[in-house]
Scaffold this motif. Sequence first.
Motif, PDB file in Angstrom:
ATOM      1  N   THR A 155       1.854  16.482  29.691  1.00 37.61           N
ATOM      2  CA  THR A 155       3.110  15.982  29.146  1.00 37.61           C
ATOM      3  C   THR A 155       3.436  16.615  27.799  1.00 37.61           C
ATOM      4  OG1 THR A 155       2.801  13.884  30.286  1.00 37.61           O
ATOM      5  CG2 THR A 155       4.370  13.907  28.467  1.00 37.61           C
ATOM      6  N   HIS A 156       2.466  16.704  26.898  1.00 33.05           N
ATOM      7  CA  HIS A 156       2.747  17.277  25.578  1.00 33.05           C
ATOM      8  C   HIS A 156       3.087  18.765  25.672  1.00 33.05           C
ATOM      9  CE1 HIS A 156      -1.554  18.097  26.082  1.00 33.05           C
ATOM     10  NE2 HIS A 156      -1.391  19.087  25.246  1.00 33.05           N
ATOM     11  N   GLU A 157       2.527  19.473  26.652  1.00 26.33           N
ATOM     12  CA  GLU A 157       2.866  20.886  26.848  1.00 26.33           C
ATOM     13  C   GLU A 157       4.295  21.034  27.358  1.00 26.33           C
ATOM     14  OE1 GLU A 157      -1.265  23.044  28.086  1.00 26.33           O
ATOM     15  OE2 GLU A 157      -0.409  21.665  29.542  1.00 26.33           O
ATOM     16  N   ILE A 158       4.695  20.155  28.258  1.00 25.18           N
ATOM     17  CA  ILE A 158       6.062  20.169  28.779  1.00 25.18           C
ATOM     18  C   ILE A 158       7.051  19.886  27.656  1.00 25.18           C
ATOM     19  CG2 ILE A 158       7.678  18.937  30.293  1.00 25.18           C
ATOM     20  CD1 ILE A 158       5.291  18.573  32.234  1.00 25.18           C
ATOM     21  N   GLN A 159       6.743  18.916  26.815  1.00 25.29           N
ATOM     22  CA  GLN A 159       7.629  18.583  25.702  1.00 25.29           C
ATOM     23  C   GLN A 159       7.748  19.746  24.728  1.00 25.29           C
ATOM     24  OE1 GLN A 159       6.091  14.911  24.111  1.00 25.29           O
ATOM     25  NE2 GLN A 159       7.035  13.708  25.726  1.00 25.29           N
ATOM     26  N   ARG A 160       6.638  20.398  24.394  1.00 29.24           N
ATOM     27  CA  ARG A 160       6.687  21.558  23.494  1.00 29.24           C
ATOM     28  C   ARG A 160       7.505  22.685  24.105  1.00 29.24           C
ATOM     29  NH1 ARG A 160       0.639  21.343  21.902  1.00 29.24           N
ATOM     30  NH2 ARG A 160       0.528  22.508  23.817  1.00 29.24           N
ATOM     31  N   PHE A 161       7.375  22.893  25.430  1.00 29.53           N
ATOM     32  CA  PHE A 161       8.129  23.926  26.131  1.00 29.53           C
ATOM     33  C   PHE A 161       9.635  23.669  26.003  1.00 29.53           C
ATOM     34  CE2 PHE A 161      10.317  25.213  30.043  1.00 29.53           C
ATOM     35  CZ  PHE A 161      10.088  26.578  30.024  1.00 29.53           C
ATOM     36  N   PHE A 162      10.063  22.443  26.261  1.00 31.15           N
ATOM     37  CA  PHE A 162      11.485  22.109  26.182  1.00 31.15           C
ATOM     38  C   PHE A 162      11.995  22.197  24.749  1.00 31.15           C
ATOM     39  CE2 PHE A 162      10.991  19.453  30.244  1.00 31.15           C
ATOM     40  CZ  PHE A 162      11.409  20.497  31.033  1.00 31.15           C
ATOM     41  N   LEU A 163      11.218  21.738  23.784  1.00 27.06           N
ATOM     42  CA  LEU A 163      11.637  21.810  22.391  1.00 27.06           C
ATOM     43  C   LEU A 163      11.764  23.254  21.935  1.00 27.06           C
ATOM     44  CD1 LEU A 163      12.397  20.324  19.825  1.00 27.06           C
ATOM     45  CD2 LEU A 163       9.967  20.209  19.251  1.00 27.06           C
ATOM     46  N   ALA A 164      10.812  24.096  22.297  1.00 31.49           N
ATOM     47  CA  ALA A 164      10.864  25.519  21.923  1.00 31.49           C
ATOM     48  C   ALA A 164      12.092  26.192  22.516  1.00 31.49           C
ATOM     49  CB  ALA A 164       9.597  26.227  22.375  1.00 31.49           C
ATOM     50  N   GLY A 165      12.450  25.830  23.742  1.00 33.33           N
ATOM     51  CA  GLY A 165      13.612  26.430  24.392  1.00 33.33           C
ATOM     52  C   GLY A 165      14.934  25.963  23.828  1.00 33.33           C
ATOM     53  N   ALA A 166      14.961  24.790  23.210  1.00 31.81           N
ATOM     54  CA  ALA A 166      16.218  24.210  22.726  1.00 31.81           C
ATOM     55  C   ALA A 166      16.399  24.307  21.219  1.00 31.81           C
ATOM     56  CB  ALA A 166      16.288  22.741  23.138  1.00 31.81           C
ATOM     57  N   ILE A 167      15.378  24.689  20.484  1.00 34.32           N
ATOM     58  CA  ILE A 167      15.422  24.600  19.021  1.00 34.32           C
ATOM     59  C   ILE A 167      16.556  25.420  18.398  1.00 34.32           C
ATOM     60  CG2 ILE A 167      13.761  26.414  18.436  1.00 34.32           C
ATOM     61  CD1 ILE A 167      13.887  22.951  16.850  1.00 34.32           C
ATOM     62  N   ASP A 168      16.837  26.604  18.906  1.00 37.19           N
ATOM     63  CA  ASP A 168      17.933  27.404  18.351  1.00 37.19           C
ATOM     64  C   ASP A 168      19.273  26.694  18.516  1.00 37.19           C
ATOM     65  OD1 ASP A 168      16.253  29.417  17.497  1.00 37.19           O
ATOM     66  OD2 ASP A 168      16.524  30.619  19.312  1.00 37.19           O
ATOM     67  N   TYR A 169      19.496  26.119  19.680  1.00 32.46           N
ATOM     68  CA  TYR A 169      20.722  25.365  19.932  1.00 32.46           C
ATOM     69  C   TYR A 169      20.776  24.120  19.040  1.00 32.46           C
ATOM     70  CZ  TYR A 169      23.791  21.994  22.149  1.00 32.46           C
ATOM     71  OH  TYR A 169      24.756  21.046  22.367  1.00 32.46           O
ATOM     72  N   LEU A 170      19.686  23.391  18.964  1.00 28.58           N
ATOM     73  CA  LEU A 170      19.659  22.155  18.184  1.00 28.58           C
ATOM     74  C   LEU A 170      19.960  22.396  16.710  1.00 28.58           C
ATOM     75  CD1 LEU A 170      16.503  20.505  19.782  1.00 28.58           C
ATOM     76  CD2 LEU A 170      18.879  19.803  20.112  1.00 28.58           C
ATOM     77  N   ASN A 171      19.470  23.500  16.178  1.00 24.92           N
ATOM     78  CA  ASN A 171      19.682  23.796  14.763  1.00 24.92           C
ATOM     79  C   ASN A 171      21.138  24.115  14.435  1.00 24.92           C
ATOM     80  OD1 ASN A 171      17.081  23.326  13.867  1.00 24.92           O
ATOM     81  ND2 ASN A 171      16.419  25.389  14.395  1.00 24.92           N
ATOM     82  N   GLN A 172      21.974  24.360  15.428  1.00 25.60           N
ATOM     83  CA  GLN A 172      23.391  24.657  15.216  1.00 25.60           C
ATOM     84  C   GLN A 172      24.281  23.415  15.305  1.00 25.60           C
ATOM     85  OE1 GLN A 172      24.718  27.813  17.802  1.00 25.60           O
ATOM     86  NE2 GLN A 172      22.800  28.906  17.549  1.00 25.60           N
ATOM     87  N   LEU A 173      23.711  22.271  15.639  1.00 25.71           N
ATOM     88  CA  LEU A 173      24.503  21.062  15.838  1.00 25.71           C
ATOM     89  C   LEU A 173      24.993  20.478  14.521  1.00 25.71           C
ATOM     90  CD1 LEU A 173      22.389  19.283  18.582  1.00 25.71           C
ATOM     91  CD2 LEU A 173      24.468  20.633  18.872  1.00 25.71           C
ATOM     92  N   SER A 174      26.116  19.790  14.613  1.00 25.23           N
ATOM     93  CA  SER A 174      26.691  19.145  13.426  1.00 25.23           C
ATOM     94  C   SER A 174      25.831  17.945  13.018  1.00 25.23           C
ATOM     95  CB  SER A 174      28.104  18.664  13.737  1.00 25.23           C
ATOM     96  OG  SER A 174      28.059  17.586  14.648  1.00 25.23           O
ATOM     97  N   PRO A 175      25.939  17.524  11.766  1.00 23.67           N
ATOM     98  CA  PRO A 175      25.182  16.352  11.308  1.00 23.67           C
ATOM     99  C   PRO A 175      25.459  15.099  12.132  1.00 23.67           C
ATOM    100  CG  PRO A 175      26.070  17.533   9.433  1.00 23.67           C
ATOM    101  CD  PRO A 175      26.659  18.171  10.669  1.00 23.67           C
ATOM    102  N   ASN A 176      26.693  14.927  12.585  1.00 22.82           N
ATOM    103  CA  ASN A 176      27.020  13.753  13.394  1.00 22.82           C
ATOM    104  C   ASN A 176      26.292  13.783  14.730  1.00 22.82           C
ATOM    105  OD1 ASN A 176      28.355  11.280  13.714  1.00 22.82           O
ATOM    106  ND2 ASN A 176      29.903  12.248  14.995  1.00 22.82           N
ATOM    107  N   THR A 177      26.214  14.950  15.344  1.00 20.56           N
ATOM    108  CA  THR A 177      25.500  15.083  16.612  1.00 20.56           C
ATOM    109  C   THR A 177      24.005  14.857  16.400  1.00 20.56           C
ATOM    110  OG1 THR A 177      27.144  16.671  17.372  1.00 20.56           O
ATOM    111  CG2 THR A 177      25.090  16.596  18.585  1.00 20.56           C
ATOM    112  N   LYS A 178      23.476  15.335  15.290  1.00 12.27           N
ATOM    113  CA  LYS A 178      22.060  15.095  14.982  1.00 12.27           C
ATOM    114  C   LYS A 178      21.769  13.607  14.887  1.00 12.27           C
ATOM    115  CE  LYS A 178      21.033  19.326  12.449  1.00 12.27           C
ATOM    116  NZ  LYS A 178      20.645  19.897  11.154  1.00 12.27           N
TER     117      LYS A 178
END
Length: 61
Positions: free
Chosen positions: A3-26
């Motif tokens: 489970t923790h490996e799956i979570q790290r995989f998804f977070l690594a794949g999404a981090i660039d997108y997540l860092n571009q989100l507005s403060p309200n979306t965060k």
Amino acid sequence: METHEIQRFFLAGAIDYLNQLSPNTKKYGPSYLNGLNGATYVVTFKYTTKWEINSCVKWMR
């Protein structure tokens, strides 16, 4: 994968997108569907001082 490996995989794949989100979306935390090894997962994120997985649930196989 564990489970923790799956979570790290998804977070690594999404981090660039997540860092571009507005403060309200965060504030409310985005979610998305993603596939891995023939299974679909619903992943939600939360932001405190950095992005983290809030939940990761296997949706279907």
